[in-house]
Structures are given as structure tokens and as C-alpha cells.
Design an enzyme around this catalytic site. Sequence first.
Site, PDB file in Angstrom:
ATOM      1  N   GLN A   1      13.406  20.149  46.961  1.00 60.19           N
ATOM      2  CA  GLN A   1      13.095  21.524  47.346  1.00 60.19           C
ATOM      3  C   GLN A   1      13.446  21.816  48.792  1.00 60.19           C
ATOM      4  O   GLN A   1      13.537  22.985  49.190  1.00 60.19           O
ATOM      5  CB  GLN A   1      11.608  21.808  47.114  1.00 60.19           C
ATOM      6  CG  GLN A   1      10.666  21.062  48.060  1.00 60.19           C
ATOM      7  CD  GLN A   1       9.213  21.204  47.667  1.00 60.19           C
ATOM      8  OE1 GLN A   1       8.807  20.782  46.594  1.00 60.19           O
ATOM      9  NE2 GLN A   1       8.421  21.806  48.550  1.00 60.19           N
TER      10      GLN A   1
ATOM     11  N   CYS B   1       7.529  24.221  45.579  1.00 58.22           N
ATOM     12  CA  CYS B   1       7.154  23.226  44.573  1.00 58.22           C
ATOM     13  C   CYS B   1       6.753  23.882  43.254  1.00 58.22           C
ATOM     14  O   CYS B   1       7.016  23.345  42.170  1.00 58.22           O
ATOM     15  CB  CYS B   1       6.030  22.341  45.087  1.00 58.22           C
ATOM     16  SG  CYS B   1       4.534  23.233  45.577  1.00 58.22           S
TER      17      CYS B   1
ATOM     18  N   HIS C   1      -0.237  21.386  45.966  1.00 56.45           N
ATOM     19  CA  HIS C   1       1.128  20.973  45.661  1.00 56.45           C
ATOM     20  C   HIS C   1       1.301  20.910  44.145  1.00 56.45           C
ATOM     21  O   HIS C   1       0.377  20.529  43.421  1.00 56.45           O
ATOM     22  CB  HIS C   1       1.428  19.609  46.288  1.00 56.45           C
ATOM     23  CG  HIS C   1       2.850  19.157  46.116  1.00 56.45           C
ATOM     24  ND1 HIS C   1       3.916  19.908  46.535  1.00 56.45           N
ATOM     25  CD2 HIS C   1       3.379  18.025  45.562  1.00 56.45           C
ATOM     26  CE1 HIS C   1       5.044  19.263  46.263  1.00 56.45           C
ATOM     27  NE2 HIS C   1       4.746  18.125  45.665  1.00 56.45           N
TER      28      HIS C   1
ATOM     29  N   ASN D   1       8.205  14.539  41.198  1.00 59.22           N
ATOM     30  CA  ASN D   1       8.072  15.363  42.395  1.00 59.22           C
ATOM     31  C   ASN D   1       9.409  16.032  42.699  1.00 59.22           C
ATOM     32  O   ASN D   1      10.411  15.788  42.020  1.00 59.22           O
ATOM     33  CB  ASN D   1       7.608  14.494  43.574  1.00 59.22           C
ATOM     34  CG  ASN D   1       6.940  15.314  44.665  1.00 59.22           C
ATOM     35  OD1 ASN D   1       6.834  16.531  44.578  1.00 59.22           O
ATOM     36  ND2 ASN D   1       6.493  14.637  45.710  1.00 59.22           N
TER      37      ASN D   1
END
Length: 366
Positions: A161, A167, A303, A323
Amino acid sequence: MAGNNSLLAMDSKLSMLFLLLGFVACSPTASHHDPSVVGYSQEDLALPNKLVGLFTSWSVKHSKIYASPKEKVKRYEIFKRNLRHIVETNRRNGSYWLGLNHFADIAHEEFKASYLGLKPGLARRDSQPHGSTTFRYANAVNLPWAVDWRKKGAVTPVKNQGECGSCWAFSTVAAVEGINQIVTGKLVSLSEQELMDCDNTFNHGCRGGLMDFAFAYIMGNQGIYTEEDYPYLMEEGYCREKQPHSKVITITGYEDVPENSETSLLKALAHQPVSVGIAAGSRDFQFYKGGIFDGECGIQPDHALTAVGYGSYYGQDYIIMKNSWGKNWGEQGYFRIRRGTGKPEGVCDIYKIASYPTKNVTGWGS
């Protein structure tokens, strides 16, 4: 050169501290999985002027370029503080360990401001997204003992990102990519940038957002572009109009996983990847390198990741999370977090915010 001279002039006692502590003298578990812990060999650590040499080699590895000698010295001081935290944490931990990554010259408050972008408060301030109130997997039984959607071909490669709190868009897209592959048999990388540019009624691009609103946008917009047609820019741009012959991927709806229920999350995850919010505002999370995480978290979910499986390792149960900080973070971009702790909200509030898209079997691209 001035910057290097300034670094060399700094107190050498800290170098001796790290050498005495030992970069490789961490827990047996960490040593077994990652002998160097911080990502550097004994040869790296034997460089002249140990910490300056380590900082220099780290800077080269991660292509770090600083605007001035003053900025370089500032980042070196932050690097030392972060390195101290990594070494001290690894000495007292057993189930997970930390390491130097591309965030090592970033102060923790800077990190939280730039890379954490889940905004659960949006659902309280703004209109609630109109998702289904049902949980289709409520009666699921005989769950497999382990699931890994990467091995089933439902997970695209790890993305990055960048320095942007997007996110929420990456978590949304990964879940949609997953259900689309499960239903159609085709894995298609989708566009986070479209969500960044166009989904701005309630979500706010680099300033954060919420996955449910993004799922609602995809439904209302009759689909989402592919990554190829609408690539990621690491910043907000202008919303592009849908082209008549553009390839789009649709979803039918989305559902929330019941809050504070590990069993419910596992039921959903046994059937598809799931968007999940966690409390990630700790330095342990910033420098996670590997193992099963059960350490310090943040105060509240901030997150978004995507749960892509679960399993067990020598009696330690975990959930696998994808992630969006690139492959240099964690276990090649992935994160294992402990489950089965008995806490309703789970480690780092992992069971508080979770949702997934739904898709009917109606043919690809429809």
C-alpha cells in the site's frame, strides 16, 4: 560524507551493547526459524563501526536516500532506538520475533499515522452500510483442522500500500479476489486504486476507511476494475469512468461475522478469505518478522488485513493473515496471530471487526 562522519562520531557504547546482547541470541523458537533475526548475517555484524555499518548496509538494501546529512542523522537515531526494541523483545520472547525491515528508520508515531488506516468509527458517524444481517455459515460443522487459501489458489501475491492508509481497500480487494476465485475458478487481481479514487462517500482514501462501505460501493457500482486496467498509485487520484468494454468483477452482497466469536470467524474462514480489522498500533507489529504473534497490540482496531487460513504449529493455534506492506514485512508479507486464547475479542481484537463478500454462481465477470 558529512552525514557519515556525524554517525561515526556517535557513542560507540551502544554498539557494544548490541554485540553483548547478541543479535542471534534470541529464543530457541526464533533461532530455529530465522537465525539472523534482524535479517543480517554474522558477516554484516562484523563490519567496522558495527552500528554505522549495519545502518549503511540496511539503507542500501532498502534503497533509502535522505535529503540531507541532518535527516540522515535523525533517521540513524530512530534506527538505533528501533533496533534496541527489536533485540530486547527477541531476548524475552518465544512464540514470535521481530526484525529489521523497511520501517526501521521510521518513528512509531510516524508509522501509525502513515500506514494504519482502518476507521471503524465511520460506521458510527456516518450512515451504516446496508449489508445482510444474516451469517450464512452459522450452522457450519465439521470444519477442517487447517485451511490455507493460498494453497487453493484464491490469494493473489502480496501487495504494498505504500505510505498511505489504504489498508481497508487492500483488505476489501483480497476478500473479493478470494470469493471470485472460489466461485469462478479464476484468480484475478483487482483494483485498490478504484476504491481509493471513487469510493469516497464514506471512505477517505489514504486517510482511512472501512471494508463494509467498500463492499457496498462494489455492489452499487456493478463491479470493480481489475488491477491491470486500474493500477495502484500509492496515492489518491481522480475517479475514472467505467469504460463500456472494461472487465469488472462483481459481488452479490456482504455479511458481517458475529462480533467477539472465534468460532464464527473460523466457520467463515473455512469457506473463504475474510476481511479483518485488528489493533496493530504497537512497535511489535511494526517489526514483526515471524512466528505466532501474541504480543503487544494497539488500543483499538486500526489496521485491516485479510484472513486467508488457520492452522496449528506444535500445539500453538493460529490464524494466517495477508498484509499489504510488501514481502519484506513479516513472513514474506504474511502474519500469524495466536487463536484459542479464551479472550472473546482475541489477540489484538481480531474478532471485533470481520466481514466477507458474497457471490452467486452466475458466470465470470458478471
